[in-house]
Write an enzyme that holds these catalytic residues in place. Structure first.
Site, PDB file in Angstrom:
ATOM      1  N   PRO A  14       2.970   8.438  -3.215  1.00 40.52           N
ATOM      2  CA  PRO A  14       2.763   9.257  -4.422  1.00 40.52           C
ATOM      3  C   PRO A  14       4.071   9.499  -5.188  1.00 40.52           C
ATOM      4  O   PRO A  14       4.039   9.994  -6.310  1.00 40.52           O
ATOM      5  CB  PRO A  14       2.175  10.566  -3.888  1.00 40.52           C
ATOM      6  CG  PRO A  14       2.283  10.518  -2.411  1.00 40.52           C
ATOM      7  CD  PRO A  14       2.554   9.126  -1.986  1.00 40.52           C
TER       8      PRO A  14
ATOM      9  N   GLU B 119       2.896  12.180   7.126  1.00 41.96           N
ATOM     10  CA  GLU B 119       3.409  13.007   6.020  1.00 41.96           C
ATOM     11  C   GLU B 119       4.340  12.211   5.120  1.00 41.96           C
ATOM     12  O   GLU B 119       4.657  12.611   4.017  1.00 41.96           O
ATOM     13  CB  GLU B 119       4.183  14.204   6.575  1.00 41.96           C
ATOM     14  CG  GLU B 119       3.369  15.113   7.453  1.00 41.96           C
ATOM     15  CD  GLU B 119       2.189  15.713   6.715  1.00 41.96           C
ATOM     16  OE1 GLU B 119       2.409  16.371   5.694  1.00 41.96           O
ATOM     17  OE2 GLU B 119       1.049  15.515   7.172  1.00 41.96           O
TER      18      GLU B 119
ATOM     19  N   ARG C  71      -7.522  -9.804 -10.241  1.00 45.88           N
ATOM     20  CA  ARG C  71      -8.434 -10.184 -11.334  1.00 45.88           C
ATOM     21  C   ARG C  71      -7.701 -10.685 -12.566  1.00 45.88           C
ATOM     22  O   ARG C  71      -8.313 -11.219 -13.482  1.00 45.88           O
ATOM     23  CB  ARG C  71      -9.423  -9.062 -11.648  1.00 45.88           C
ATOM     24  CG  ARG C  71      -8.805  -7.807 -12.154  1.00 45.88           C
ATOM     25  CD  ARG C  71      -9.832  -6.684 -12.179  1.00 45.88           C
ATOM     26  NE  ARG C  71     -10.844  -6.860 -13.212  1.00 45.88           N
ATOM     27  CZ  ARG C  71     -10.605  -6.780 -14.519  1.00 45.88           C
ATOM     28  NH1 ARG C  71      -9.380  -6.556 -14.957  1.00 45.88           N
ATOM     29  NH2 ARG C  71     -11.574  -6.930 -15.388  1.00 45.88           N
TER      30      ARG C  71
ATOM     31  N   ASP D 195     -10.326  -6.256 -21.528  1.00 48.30           N
ATOM     32  CA  ASP D 195     -10.457  -5.029 -20.739  1.00 48.30           C
ATOM     33  C   ASP D 195      -9.935  -3.801 -21.435  1.00 48.30           C
ATOM     34  O   ASP D 195      -8.975  -3.875 -22.188  1.00 48.30           O
ATOM     35  CB  ASP D 195      -9.588  -5.123 -19.474  1.00 48.30           C
ATOM     36  CG  ASP D 195     -10.199  -5.969 -18.425  1.00 48.30           C
ATOM     37  OD1 ASP D 195     -11.404  -6.184 -18.493  1.00 48.30           O
ATOM     38  OD2 ASP D 195      -9.444  -6.416 -17.547  1.00 48.30           O
TER      39      ASP D 195
HETATM   40  N1  ADE Z   1      -0.249   7.504  -0.606  1.00 51.49           N
HETATM   41  C1  ADE Z   1      -0.782   8.736  -0.674  1.00 51.49           C
HETATM   42  N2  ADE Z   1      -1.090   9.066  -1.935  1.00 51.49           N
HETATM   43  C2  ADE Z   1      -0.760   7.988  -2.716  1.00 51.49           C
HETATM   44  C3  ADE Z   1      -0.819   7.719  -4.101  1.00 51.49           C
HETATM   45  N3  ADE Z   1      -1.282   8.603  -4.981  1.00 51.49           N
HETATM   46  N4  ADE Z   1      -0.391   6.516  -4.526  1.00 51.49           N
HETATM   47  C4  ADE Z   1       0.106   5.626  -3.664  1.00 51.49           C
HETATM   48  N5  ADE Z   1       0.209   5.828  -2.342  1.00 51.49           N
HETATM   49  C5  ADE Z   1      -0.212   7.004  -1.865  1.00 51.49           C
END
Ligand code: ADE
Length: 247
Positions: free
Chosen positions: A88, A115, A153, A168
């Protein structure tokens, strides 16, 4: 194009990869997906892949050694391809990033778990970090699958229709126009007459206008960076007061 996925949950990948378009693409040799279980590169009796964080702080951290060993034994030591950590904290995945990645013949994807991952994986193994959006999942497996799907794709031949990906939503920075198929009328709701007219020039114009209208209504932020002609900009301006007087 080849994808090497490094994960602690290898079983989650086959069901999706073995269905529909991705399965056909794999059978036709357009994509190859090799899934590697990081646990296979542990050396202790219990195949431990996580450990407590130094200095505490809760949660478990993915260990550095098995991830390095897995990636290096599959890819070798020279920079053979981008090594992408799904996290994230990465740059946000968009259609543009998908297009950029589709130019590589090979991609390695590391799925984080627990984590987080030992920081040395980010610093010394990954060459890129990608997030699929501003929310946190339990691991990088679904993000890896999403990346593979979106990139695959775009590879010529993967979609049946060669123009399929060009139209797209997001391909040209706009949302796509509405689609209809038979019947021409359902519960009194008619397909727009123009689509039945056979007039290709008018249909193309209508679709472009619908695409602009839809983007203005739903994602006006996209219009700031979309490539529009002067005429199209004026058209959008003329729509603004009708769509939302505040725009
Ligand atoms: N791992 C946990 N959440 C994620 C996300 N939003 N994007 C990529 N990998 C992740």
């Amino acid at each position: 194009m080849r994808f090497d996925v490094f994960t602690l949950l290898p079983d989650v990948f086959p069901p999706y990869l073995e269905s529909s378009i991705l399965q056909r693409a794999r059978q036709r040799g357009l994509i190859e997906v090799q899934v590697h279980n990081i646990r296979d590169w542990t050396h202790d009796r219990h195949h431990v892949t996580d450990d407590e964080p130094y200095a505490g702080g809760g949660g478990m951290v993915m260990k550095v050694e098995p991830v390095f060993e897995a990636v290096e034994s599959v890819l070798g030591y020279d920079d053979c391809c981008p090594v992408i950590l799904l996290t994230p904290q990465g740059r946000v995945f968009t259609q543009k990033v998908a297009a950029e990645l589709s130019a590589h013949p090979r991609l390695a994807l590391i799925c984080g778990r627990y984590e987080g991952v030992d920081e040395r994986i980010r610093q010394h193994l990954a060459t890129d970090e990608i997030s699929i959006g501003d929310y946190v999942l339990t691991g990088g497996e679904l993000p890896a699958m999403i990346l593979i799907d979106a990139v695959a794709r775009l590879i010529p031949g993967v979609l049946g229709d060669p123009g399929g990906a060009a139209d797209d939503s997001h391909a040209a920075g706009l949302l796509e126009y509405p689609h209809y198929t038979r019947p021409p009328e359902f519960r009194g709701w008619r397909v727009p007459e123009i689509l039945l007219s056979g007039d290709h020039a008018k249909i193309a114009k209508w679709r472009r206008e619908q695409s602009l209208l839809r983007t203005l209504e739903r994602r006006p932020d996209l219009l700031e960076t979309a490539e529009l002609s002067e005429k199209e900009r004026k058209f959008v301006e003329s729509l603004k007061s009708k769509v939302n007087p505040d725009l």
